[in-house]
Design a protein around this motif. Structure first.
Motif, mmCIF file in Angstrom:
data_model
loop_
_atom_site.group_PDB
_atom_site.id
_atom_site.type_symbol
_atom_site.label_atom_id
_atom_site.label_comp_id
_atom_site.label_asym_id
_atom_site.label_seq_id
_atom_site.Cartn_x
_atom_site.Cartn_y
_atom_site.Cartn_z
ATOM 1 N N ILE A 1 1.183 -0.848 0.052
ATOM 2 C CA ILE A 1 -0.049 0.413 -0.275
ATOM 3 C C ILE A 1 0.827 1.394 0.543
ATOM 4 C CG2 ILE A 1 -1.947 1.082 0.980
ATOM 5 C CD1 ILE A 1 -2.695 -1.066 2.223
ATOM 6 N N LEU A 2 2.111 1.283 0.649
ATOM 7 C CA LEU A 2 2.932 1.970 0.961
ATOM 8 C C LEU A 2 3.671 2.623 -0.418
ATOM 9 C CD1 LEU A 2 4.238 4.670 2.103
ATOM 10 C CD2 LEU A 2 5.507 3.036 3.275
ATOM 11 N N ALA A 3 3.699 1.567 -0.975
ATOM 12 C CA ALA A 3 4.645 1.162 -2.421
ATOM 13 C C ALA A 3 3.607 1.631 -3.879
ATOM 14 C CB ALA A 3 4.729 -0.229 -3.208
ATOM 15 N N LEU A 4 1.947 1.804 -3.715
ATOM 16 C CA LEU A 4 0.988 2.393 -4.314
ATOM 17 C C LEU A 4 0.618 3.907 -3.494
ATOM 18 C CD1 LEU A 4 -1.687 -0.169 -4.014
ATOM 19 C CD2 LEU A 4 -0.653 0.702 -5.589
ATOM 20 N N ALA A 5 0.984 4.407 -3.157
ATOM 21 C CA ALA A 5 0.765 5.622 -2.342
ATOM 22 C C ALA A 5 2.257 6.717 -3.381
ATOM 23 C CB ALA A 5 0.836 6.106 -1.172
ATOM 24 N N LEU A 6 3.580 6.179 -3.188
ATOM 25 C CA LEU A 6 4.260 6.852 -3.393
ATOM 26 C C LEU A 6 4.657 6.944 -4.980
ATOM 27 C CD1 LEU A 6 6.446 5.132 -1.393
ATOM 28 C CD2 LEU A 6 7.067 7.439 -1.744
ATOM 29 N N PHE A 7 4.011 5.400 -6.423
ATOM 30 C CA PHE A 7 3.570 5.987 -7.148
ATOM 31 C C PHE A 7 2.702 6.826 -7.663
ATOM 32 C CE2 PHE A 7 5.033 1.150 -7.470
ATOM 33 C CZ PHE A 7 6.420 1.634 -8.416
ATOM 34 N N ALA A 8 1.746 7.225 -6.882
ATOM 35 C CA ALA A 8 0.874 8.548 -6.870
ATOM 36 C C ALA A 8 1.586 9.437 -6.605
ATOM 37 C CB ALA A 8 -0.390 8.030 -5.906
ATOM 38 N N PHE A 9 2.603 9.512 -5.856
ATOM 39 C CA PHE A 9 3.183 10.685 -5.859
ATOM 40 C C PHE A 9 4.051 11.256 -7.022
ATOM 41 C CE2 PHE A 9 1.476 10.981 -0.883
ATOM 42 C CZ PHE A 9 0.957 12.362 -1.042
ATOM 43 N N ALA A 10 4.385 10.349 -7.959
ATOM 44 C CA ALA A 10 5.555 10.079 -8.324
ATOM 45 C C ALA A 10 4.651 11.288 -9.698
ATOM 46 C CB ALA A 10 5.800 9.065 -9.173
ATOM 47 N N ARG A 11 3.524 11.129 -9.990
ATOM 48 C CA ARG A 11 2.644 11.459 -10.981
ATOM 49 C C ARG A 11 1.980 12.616 -10.393
ATOM 50 N NH1 ARG A 11 2.372 7.916 -15.276
ATOM 51 N NH2 ARG A 11 -0.351 9.304 -16.074
ATOM 52 N N ILE A 12 1.835 12.946 -9.175
ATOM 53 C CA ILE A 12 1.168 14.492 -8.571
ATOM 54 C C ILE A 12 1.780 15.692 -9.045
ATOM 55 C CG2 ILE A 12 1.965 15.107 -6.455
ATOM 56 C CD1 ILE A 12 -0.592 14.596 -5.584
ATOM 57 N N GLU A 13 0.516 16.866 -9.222
ATOM 58 C CA GLU A 13 0.478 18.035 -10.002
ATOM 59 C C GLU A 13 -0.084 18.672 -9.420
ATOM 60 O OE1 GLU A 13 3.023 18.741 -12.262
ATOM 61 O OE2 GLU A 13 2.788 17.119 -13.170
ATOM 62 N N PRO A 14 0.534 20.257 -8.717
ATOM 63 C CA PRO A 14 -0.006 21.230 -7.767
ATOM 64 C C PRO A 14 -1.577 21.039 -7.932
ATOM 65 C CG PRO A 14 2.119 21.506 -8.149
ATOM 66 C CD PRO A 14 1.716 20.679 -9.647
ATOM 67 N N SER A 15 -1.809 21.020 -9.415
ATOM 68 C CA SER A 15 -3.340 20.939 -10.180
ATOM 69 C C SER A 15 -4.074 20.002 -9.282
ATOM 70 C CB SER A 15 -3.428 21.567 -11.353
ATOM 71 O OG SER A 15 -2.542 20.134 -11.837
ATOM 72 N N SER A 16 -3.562 19.067 -8.726
ATOM 73 C CA SER A 16 -4.166 17.895 -8.681
ATOM 74 C C SER A 16 -5.266 18.004 -8.076
ATOM 75 C CB SER A 16 -3.472 16.067 -8.401
ATOM 76 O OG SER A 16 -2.385 16.366 -9.146
ATOM 77 N N GLY A 17 -5.014 19.177 -6.923
ATOM 78 C CA GLY A 17 -6.053 19.370 -5.610
ATOM 79 C C GLY A 17 -6.015 19.182 -4.110
ATOM 80 N N MET A 18 -6.680 19.644 -3.310
ATOM 81 C CA MET A 18 -6.275 18.811 -1.835
ATOM 82 C C MET A 18 -7.176 17.399 -1.713
ATOM 83 S SD MET A 18 -4.148 20.865 -0.727
ATOM 84 C CE MET A 18 -3.315 21.241 -1.969
ATOM 85 N N THR A 19 -7.525 17.075 -2.669
ATOM 86 C CA THR A 19 -8.586 15.525 -2.597
ATOM 87 C C THR A 19 -7.945 14.501 -2.576
ATOM 88 O OG1 THR A 19 -10.287 16.367 -2.499
ATOM 89 C CG2 THR A 19 -10.092 14.452 -3.063
#
Length: 473
Positions: free
Chosen positions: A339-357
């Motif tokens: 689950i932690l790996a999935l969170a990091l993969f998600a952060f590796a694609r996030i942008e400032p415009s992705s939103g707080m949610t």
């Protein structure tokens, strides 16, 4: 019987207070890093040493203090840790230069190492086998409470006062904790210890090897891999590491008992603990910079968002500790790391415009994975060693955790700084503007991707530990 029950929970309260204080300080400081960097006019490669110096000192001294607690007794080491931590906090609050602040953090870390070296051993010594999973799960909840309170308290203090107050807050807590520990541990863990001699050579060699490794990781961008400085530190690291191994096999009273390496259910939990905290601290180190700069949030808003993973830790840790008593550690630990790996993969694609949610959701994933992992993993490691080696085993678990944190911060700083500098025509990151956002985000994404790969490795190793369901007769 009633008196024993009372003493058991008094000792738990004392341990919980030390754990809360040290974790509160860690999470408060991470929130303050962008502001300390700006106030002192320095860059990421310098300010990361406020975190790295603290964690590296703890990692270098945990085995020493764990062994000292076996030799001289846990009460002396634990209560002394409160006093030194408090003194270091006062020095940090008065620092006027980055160098003085880093040195003060080293002093503070000496006290933290004394506290951390004893905490799990005190719990395991105090609680019977059938209650250890629950008790260590409750310690996990206390860790979560400290980590949760830190960003909120830090954000408020930064908005109302200055970063110096994040250190002043430790002083009254530390003094009260030292007095309480001195009184409470008289009734419980006042053991005289084995009175064996200390392995001073092993302590020195272990510290030298760790310092050399982390210095190379944090300066690799500046020095380059084949420079004389890099080669010199790597050679010293190799020689000190080999010397430590040789010394531990030859001395009658080693700092680290080599026999513990034969216990599979101790070794693999220690390794995976280092990996988990390395990946987690990639997030903990990088996220405040992302939230303050590209996202443009205030200190208090950043603090509120950063409590997300630790709130999950607060609620899930007691459950995962109890889950160990039914299923063992392999299932919860493997799932948590995945689950932690999935969170990091998600952060590796996030942008400032992705939103707080999206940001809060990914932080919640990281917190869920960490909470599923920590309590079962610690319980498995501590339950696998003989009673007379719980002090050094406790310190080894804590060393792995803190060394993982150091490597996580150093690796994130190395990847982020190297990426940003190469894309910004050789200019390192010191001040943020919209023009450097593409370079900033490229470095951020690569650091998170590296953390995700580390977590995948940890998931595999967690599964390989085998079936370790407790068998209580």
């Amino acid at each position: 019987m009633a008196e024993d029950e009372k003493n058991k929970w008094l000792i738990f309260a004392c341990v919980a207070l030390g754990v809360f204080m040290s974790t509160l300080d860690s999470s408060i400081v991470n929130i303050a890093l962008p502001y300390i960097m700006q106030d002192m006019g320095t860059g990421v490669e310098t300010i990361q040493w406020v975190v790295v110096g603290y964690l590296l000192t703890i990692s270098s001294l945990l085995l020493t203090f764990g062994r000292l607690s076996d030799i001289r007794g846990k009460r002396m080491v634990y209560t002394g840790g409160f006093l030194i931590f408090t003194a270091g906090s006062g020095l940090c609050a008065m620092a006027q230069t980055p160098l003085f602040l880093i040195i003060s953090r080293v002093v503070q870390a000496c006290g933290a190492a004394m506290l951390m070296a004893c905490s799990p051993a005190l719990i395991v010594d105090t609680f019977p086998v059938r209650e250890r999973g629950k008790a260590l799960g409750m310690v996990g909840a206390v860790v979560a409470a400290g980590l949760t309170a830190g960003p909120v308290a830090g954000g408020i203090l930064l908005d109302l006062f200055s970063w110096r107050f994040i250190f002043y807050i430790n002083i009254p807590i530390g003094i009260g904790a030292a007095l309480a520990g001195s009184l409470i541990l008289k009734n419980g863990q006042s053991d005289p210890g084995s009175l064996e001699p200390m392995d001073k050579t092993g302590s020195l060699l272990q510290a030298v090897s760790l310092v050399c490794l982390i210095v190379v990781l944090t300066h690799l961008n500046q020095w380059q891999f084949f420079s004389a400085k890099t080669m010199g530190f790597l050679l010293t690291f190799a020689m000190a590491s080999l010397g430590f191994v040789w010394n531990e096999t030859q001395t009658l009273y080693p700092l680290f008992d080599p026999a513990l390496l034969k216990i599979r259910l101790f070794v693999l939990p220690v390794i995976t603990s280092a990996i988990l905290f390395g990946t987690l601290f990639v997030i903990v180190f990088m996220m405040p910079f992302f939230l303050v700069h590209p996202c443009g949030l205030s200190a208090s808003a950043t603090g509120l968002i950063m409590i997300t993973p630790f709130i999950l830790l607060f609620f899930i840790s007691p459950v995962s500790g109890a889950l160990y008593n039914r299923t063992g550690s392999r299932g919860p630990c493997s799932l948590g790391m995945t689950i932690l790996a999935l969170a990091l993969f998600a952060f590796a694609r996030i942008e400032p415009s992705s939103g707080m949610t999206a940001i809060v959701s990914y932080l919640a994933l990281a917190g869920t994975g960490t909470a599923l992992f920590v309590s079962p993993n610690n319980t498995a490691a501590m339950g696998a060693v003989p009673a007379n080696r719980r002090g050094i085993a406790s310190a080894t678990v804590a060393t792995a955790r803190n060394l993982g944190m150091v490597i996580g911060v150093a690796t994130a700083g190395l990847i982020f700084t190297g990426t940003f500098t190469s894309l910004n025509h050789g200019t390192p990151f010191q001040t943020y503007s919209s023009s450097v956002e593409p370079m900033f985000m490229a470095g951020f994404h690569r650091a998170m991707a590296a953390g995700a790969i580390m977590a995948c490795l940890g998931s595999i190793l967690s599964f390989l530990r085998g079936d370790d369901r407790p068998r209580v007769h």
